[in-house]
Design a protein around this motif. Structure first.
Motif, short mmCIF file in Angstrom:
data_model
loop_
_atom_site.label_atom_id
_atom_site.label_comp_id
_atom_site.label_asym_id
_atom_site.label_seq_id
_atom_site.Cartn_x
_atom_site.Cartn_y
_atom_site.Cartn_z
N ILE A 100 0.84 -1.21 0.00
CA ILE A 100 0.00 0.00 0.00
C ILE A 100 0.87 1.25 0.00
O ILE A 100 0.60 2.23 -0.72
N GLU A 101 1.93 1.24 0.80
CA GLU A 101 2.83 2.40 0.85
C GLU A 101 3.46 2.66 -0.50
O GLU A 101 3.54 3.80 -0.96
N LEU A 102 3.91 1.59 -1.17
CA LEU A 102 4.52 1.75 -2.48
C LEU A 102 3.51 2.24 -3.51
O LEU A 102 3.82 3.11 -4.34
N ALA A 103 2.28 1.71 -3.45
CA ALA A 103 1.26 2.13 -4.41
C ALA A 103 0.89 3.60 -4.22
O ALA A 103 0.80 4.36 -5.18
N VAL A 104 0.66 4.00 -2.97
CA VAL A 104 0.28 5.40 -2.69
C VAL A 104 1.43 6.34 -3.04
O VAL A 104 1.22 7.40 -3.66
N GLY A 105 2.65 5.97 -2.67
CA GLY A 105 3.80 6.81 -2.98
C GLY A 105 4.04 6.94 -4.47
O GLY A 105 4.34 8.03 -4.97
N SER A 106 3.90 5.83 -5.20
CA SER A 106 4.08 5.88 -6.65
C SER A 106 3.02 6.75 -7.32
O SER A 106 3.31 7.51 -8.24
N LEU A 107 1.79 6.65 -6.81
CA LEU A 107 0.72 7.48 -7.37
C LEU A 107 0.97 8.96 -7.09
O LEU A 107 0.73 9.82 -7.95
N ALA A 108 1.47 9.27 -5.89
CA ALA A 108 1.79 10.66 -5.56
C ALA A 108 2.89 11.20 -6.47
O ALA A 108 2.80 12.33 -6.97
N VAL A 109 3.92 10.40 -6.70
CA VAL A 109 4.99 10.82 -7.61
C VAL A 109 4.44 11.05 -9.02
O VAL A 109 4.78 12.04 -9.68
N ALA A 110 3.58 10.14 -9.48
CA ALA A 110 3.01 10.28 -10.82
C ALA A 110 2.19 11.55 -10.95
O ALA A 110 2.28 12.26 -11.96
N LEU A 111 1.38 11.85 -9.94
CA LEU A 111 0.53 13.04 -10.00
C LEU A 111 1.36 14.32 -9.95
O LEU A 111 1.06 15.29 -10.66
N VAL A 112 2.38 14.35 -9.10
CA VAL A 112 3.23 15.54 -9.00
C VAL A 112 3.92 15.83 -10.33
O VAL A 112 4.10 17.00 -10.72
N ILE A 113 4.29 14.79 -11.05
CA ILE A 113 4.95 14.97 -12.34
C ILE A 113 3.94 15.25 -13.45
O ILE A 113 4.12 16.16 -14.27
N ALA A 114 2.87 14.46 -13.49
CA ALA A 114 2.00 14.43 -14.66
C ALA A 114 1.04 15.61 -14.74
O ALA A 114 0.85 16.18 -15.83
N LEU A 115 0.42 15.98 -13.64
CA LEU A 115 -0.61 17.03 -13.70
C LEU A 115 -0.04 18.38 -14.16
O LEU A 115 -0.61 19.00 -15.08
#
Length: 245
Positions: A100-115
Motif C-alpha cells: 500500500i505504501e509503495l502504491a500510494v507513494g508511486s501514485l503521488a509521484v506520478a501526480l506531482v509529475i503528470a498534472l
C-alpha cells in the motif's frame, strides 16, 4: 440508483465465478504446474507424489477442487503457499503495508509529475514545455521499469551512495530511513504511470478548453489561472481519475 447498484452487484457474482473458474482450471491444466512435482522435484518417489496428491486433493476432478476452494474462500481461508507452506492470509498481511505504501507513494509521484506537465502542455500546445512533456511521455511509456530501477540503483546507491540499494524499514520505526528505502521504488513505478497520466491530462484539458463555457468564462473577464483551475481542470479530471483507478 439503489436498484442500479443492486443489479450491478448481482452481475458481479457470475462474472467472478466465471473468471476464477477459468483461471483455476487453466492453472491446473498447464503442463509442468503440478504442485507436488514443484515441491518434491522431478525425481521424487512416485508413492510420495501420490500421497501428496491425496493430501492436497489433486486427484479430485477440477470442479470438485474448485468447489473446495470456493468454500474455503468463503471462510476466509486462502490456503497455503506451495513455496513456503505458510498461510496465504499471513503472507498477504505481512506484505500489505509495504504494498500500500509503495502504491500510494508511486501514485503521488506520478501526480506531482503528470498534472503540471499535462495541464501546461494543453494550455501552451507546441511550446517547449509541451515538446518536453511529449518526449517524457513517450520515454516513460517506452522505458522498462526494471531498467530504470537498475539505473537509479547504479546512480544513487552505487555511484553516489546517497540511498540504500535494498532493504525496507517500517514507516513507524524511522520515517526518514523509510523514505530513503522507498523513494527509488516509488519513482521507478511512478514514472511509468506519470507518462500515461500526462498524455491523458493533456488530451482531456485540451478537449475541455474548446468548450463553449470556457469561451464564456474568458469573455466574462476571468483570468487564465481561474479559467484553468476553476473550470477546465475540474471537468478534465474525470477521465484522468478513471485512469488513476
Amino acid at each position: 440508483m439503489r436498484r442500479f447498484l443492486m443489479r450491478r452487484l448481482i452481475a458481479v457474482v457470475p462474472t467472478i465465478l466465471i473468471v476464477t473458474g477459468l483461471v483455476y482450471a487453466l492453472v491446473l491444466l498447464v503442463p509442468g504446474r503440478d504442485p507436488a512435482v514443484f515441491l518434491l522435484g522431478d525425481s521424487a518417489d512416485p508413492a510420495l507424489l501420490e500421497r501428496f496428491h491425496q493430501e492436497l486433493g489433486l486427484n479430485d476432478p477440477i470442479y470438485v477442487q474448485y468447489g473446495h476452494w470456493l468454500l474455503n474462500l468463503a471462510k476466509g481461508d486462502l490456503g497455503r503457499s506451495i513455496r513456503t507452506n505458510e498461510r496465504l492470509t499471513t503472507e498477504i498481511r505481512q506484505r500489505m503495508g509495504v504494498t500500500i505504501e509503495l502504491a500510494v507513494g508511486s501514485l503521488a509521484v506520478a501526480l506531482v509529475i503528470a498534472l503540471p506537465i499535462g495541464v501546461w502542455s494543453a494550455v501552451r500546445p507546441n511550446s517547449l514545455i509541451d515538446n518536453v512533456g511529449t518526449v517524457f511521455a513517450i520515454a516513460g511509456a517506452a522505458i522498462p521499469n526494471f531498467w530504470l530501477g537498475i539505473l537509479l540503483i547504479y546512480l544513487f546507491a552505487v555511484s553516489l551512495g546517497w540511498l540504500p540499494a535494498e532493504g525496507y524499514v517500517r514507516l513507524t520505526n524511522d520515517p526518514l530511513d523509510n523514505l530513503k528505502h522507498m523513494i527509488m521504488p516509488m519513482v521507478t513505478a511512478g514514472t511509468a504511470a506519470a507518462a500515461t497520466i500526462t498524455r491523458q491530462t493533456r488530451a482531456a484539458v485540451m478537449e475541455v478548453l474548446r468548450q463553449d463555457y470556457i469561451r464564456t468564462a474568458r469573455a466574462k473577464g476571468l483570468s487564465q489561472r481561474l479559467v484553468i483551475t476553476r473550470h477546465a481542470l475540474k471537468n478534465s479530471l474525470i477521465p484522468v481519475v478513471t485512469v488513476l483507478g
